[in-house]
Design a protein around this motif. Sequence first.
Motif, mmCIF file in Angstrom:
data_model
loop_
_atom_site.group_PDB
_atom_site.id
_atom_site.type_symbol
_atom_site.label_atom_id
_atom_site.label_comp_id
_atom_site.label_asym_id
_atom_site.label_seq_id
_atom_site.Cartn_x
_atom_site.Cartn_y
_atom_site.Cartn_z
ATOM 1 N N GLU A 69 32.185 35.310 -55.890
ATOM 2 C CA GLU A 69 33.530 35.731 -55.527
ATOM 3 C C GLU A 69 33.530 36.018 -54.035
ATOM 4 N N GLY A 70 34.579 35.591 -53.362
ATOM 5 C CA GLY A 70 34.667 35.833 -51.930
ATOM 6 C C GLY A 70 35.926 35.248 -51.356
ATOM 7 N N GLU A 71 35.978 35.234 -50.031
ATOM 8 C CA GLU A 71 37.164 34.768 -49.334
ATOM 9 C C GLU A 71 36.809 33.674 -48.340
ATOM 10 N N LEU A 72 37.662 32.680 -48.273
ATOM 11 C CA LEU A 72 37.562 31.615 -47.287
ATOM 12 C C LEU A 72 38.697 31.832 -46.299
ATOM 13 N N VAL A 73 38.339 32.034 -45.036
ATOM 14 C CA VAL A 73 39.333 32.281 -43.995
ATOM 15 C C VAL A 73 39.519 30.990 -43.195
ATOM 16 N N LEU A 74 40.756 30.492 -43.156
ATOM 17 C CA LEU A 74 41.095 29.264 -42.446
ATOM 18 C C LEU A 74 41.806 29.617 -41.141
ATOM 19 N N SER A 75 41.350 29.037 -40.031
ATOM 20 C CA SER A 75 41.975 29.283 -38.726
ATOM 21 C C SER A 75 42.390 27.952 -38.113
ATOM 22 N N ASP A 76 43.697 27.684 -38.130
ATOM 23 C CA ASP A 76 44.226 26.439 -37.579
ATOM 24 C C ASP A 76 44.146 26.482 -36.056
ATOM 25 N N LYS A 77 43.423 25.533 -35.477
ATOM 26 C CA LYS A 77 43.258 25.449 -34.026
ATOM 27 C C LYS A 77 44.167 24.392 -33.415
ATOM 28 N N ARG A 85 43.662 17.215 -36.238
ATOM 29 C CA ARG A 85 43.858 18.657 -36.383
ATOM 30 C C ARG A 85 42.540 19.326 -36.736
ATOM 31 N N LEU A 86 42.266 20.452 -36.082
ATOM 32 C CA LEU A 86 41.038 21.199 -36.303
ATOM 33 C C LEU A 86 41.338 22.507 -37.016
ATOM 34 N N GLU A 101 29.955 29.181 -41.860
ATOM 35 C CA GLU A 101 30.974 28.852 -40.858
ATOM 36 C C GLU A 101 30.991 27.352 -40.654
ATOM 37 N N GLY A 102 32.189 26.830 -40.462
ATOM 38 C CA GLY A 102 32.298 25.400 -40.239
ATOM 39 C C GLY A 102 33.667 25.005 -39.733
ATOM 40 N N ARG A 103 33.874 23.688 -39.731
ATOM 41 C CA ARG A 103 35.125 23.120 -39.249
ATOM 42 C C ARG A 103 35.582 22.054 -40.227
ATOM 43 N N LEU A 104 36.863 21.896 -40.303
ATOM 44 C CA LEU A 104 37.502 20.850 -41.082
ATOM 45 C C LEU A 104 38.379 20.096 -40.099
ATOM 46 N N ARG A 105 38.285 18.786 -40.103
ATOM 47 C CA ARG A 105 39.105 18.001 -39.185
ATOM 48 C C ARG A 105 39.872 16.977 -40.009
ATOM 49 N N ILE A 106 41.188 16.888 -39.739
ATOM 50 C CA ILE A 106 42.051 15.917 -40.402
ATOM 51 C C ILE A 106 42.671 15.049 -39.314
ATOM 52 N N LYS A 107 42.402 13.762 -39.372
ATOM 53 C CA LYS A 107 42.926 12.830 -38.374
ATOM 54 C C LYS A 107 43.751 11.762 -39.073
ATOM 55 N N SER A 108 44.943 11.530 -38.559
ATOM 56 C CA SER A 108 45.804 10.490 -39.099
ATOM 57 C C SER A 108 45.326 9.128 -38.613
ATOM 58 N N LEU A 109 45.110 8.207 -39.552
ATOM 59 C CA LEU A 109 44.780 6.829 -39.206
ATOM 60 C C LEU A 109 46.014 5.943 -39.330
ATOM 61 N N SER A 110 46.929 6.357 -40.203
ATOM 62 C CA SER A 110 48.231 5.711 -40.380
ATOM 63 C C SER A 110 49.092 6.715 -41.143
ATOM 64 N N PRO A 111 50.364 6.421 -41.372
ATOM 65 C CA PRO A 111 51.185 7.376 -42.130
ATOM 66 C C PRO A 111 50.661 7.647 -43.542
ATOM 67 N N PHE A 119 32.383 19.934 -41.529
ATOM 68 C CA PHE A 119 31.197 20.154 -40.717
ATOM 69 C C PHE A 119 30.748 21.609 -40.875
ATOM 70 N N ILE A 120 29.617 21.814 -41.495
ATOM 71 C CA ILE A 120 29.073 23.153 -41.692
ATOM 72 C C ILE A 120 28.128 23.444 -40.532
ATOM 73 N N GLU A 121 28.423 24.502 -39.790
ATOM 74 C CA GLU A 121 27.604 24.885 -38.636
ATOM 75 C C GLU A 121 26.529 25.892 -39.028
ATOM 76 N N THR A 122 26.918 26.886 -39.824
ATOM 77 C CA THR A 122 26.005 27.961 -40.201
ATOM 78 C C THR A 122 26.139 28.223 -41.693
ATOM 79 N N PHE A 123 25.005 28.316 -42.369
ATOM 80 C CA PHE A 123 24.994 28.613 -43.798
ATOM 81 C C PHE A 123 23.777 29.484 -44.075
ATOM 82 N N THR A 124 24.031 30.764 -44.388
ATOM 83 C CA THR A 124 22.952 31.710 -44.640
ATOM 84 C C THR A 124 23.197 32.369 -45.987
ATOM 85 N N LEU A 125 22.205 32.302 -46.853
ATOM 86 C CA LEU A 125 22.307 32.886 -48.188
ATOM 87 C C LEU A 125 21.637 34.247 -48.242
#
Length: 165
Positions: A69-77, A85-86, A101-111, A119-125
Amino acid sequence: MVLKLAKISKVLEVNNCNNEALFQALYKAEFWEEINPAKKMEAEFTAPNVLHTKVYDEIDLIKIPIEMEGELVLSDKGEEAGKGRLIEFNVRNNENIRELEGRLRIKSLSPTKSKLGVFIETFTLSSEFLNLLGGGADLVLQRKISEMLRNIERVCKTKDLQDFL
């Protein structure tokens, strides 16, 4: 004992997927429940950019039940020219994951076609969770991210993202 795992990158081009609709769907709990790679997930947004989840799963190879159980915090850049979009994300208030911690990128290739990258930058268990997983934790996370991306592809083929909005 704390284990920092390797960086992870997964990218997929998705047909029948408008990048703006996908971005908006990311902020809907029903979308996350639909694309989640776990056996069961309960999700709700407790703030406009904070997704609180309860995940029930099992690690297939060794049949260990997992409850998190936990929270995922999304920060639109925002949109970056030529890159899409990052969205930066991190996990908090999770007793099994000390840091993710990581990044999600969405790029339009067409409509109707988008490129989606995770992209996962840091993952510590935490140590209790490590005892269950051993050194296979990064492999499990890579597999779950791949399944999530395939689930997004399946949703875009079989449903209209507008249904989540």
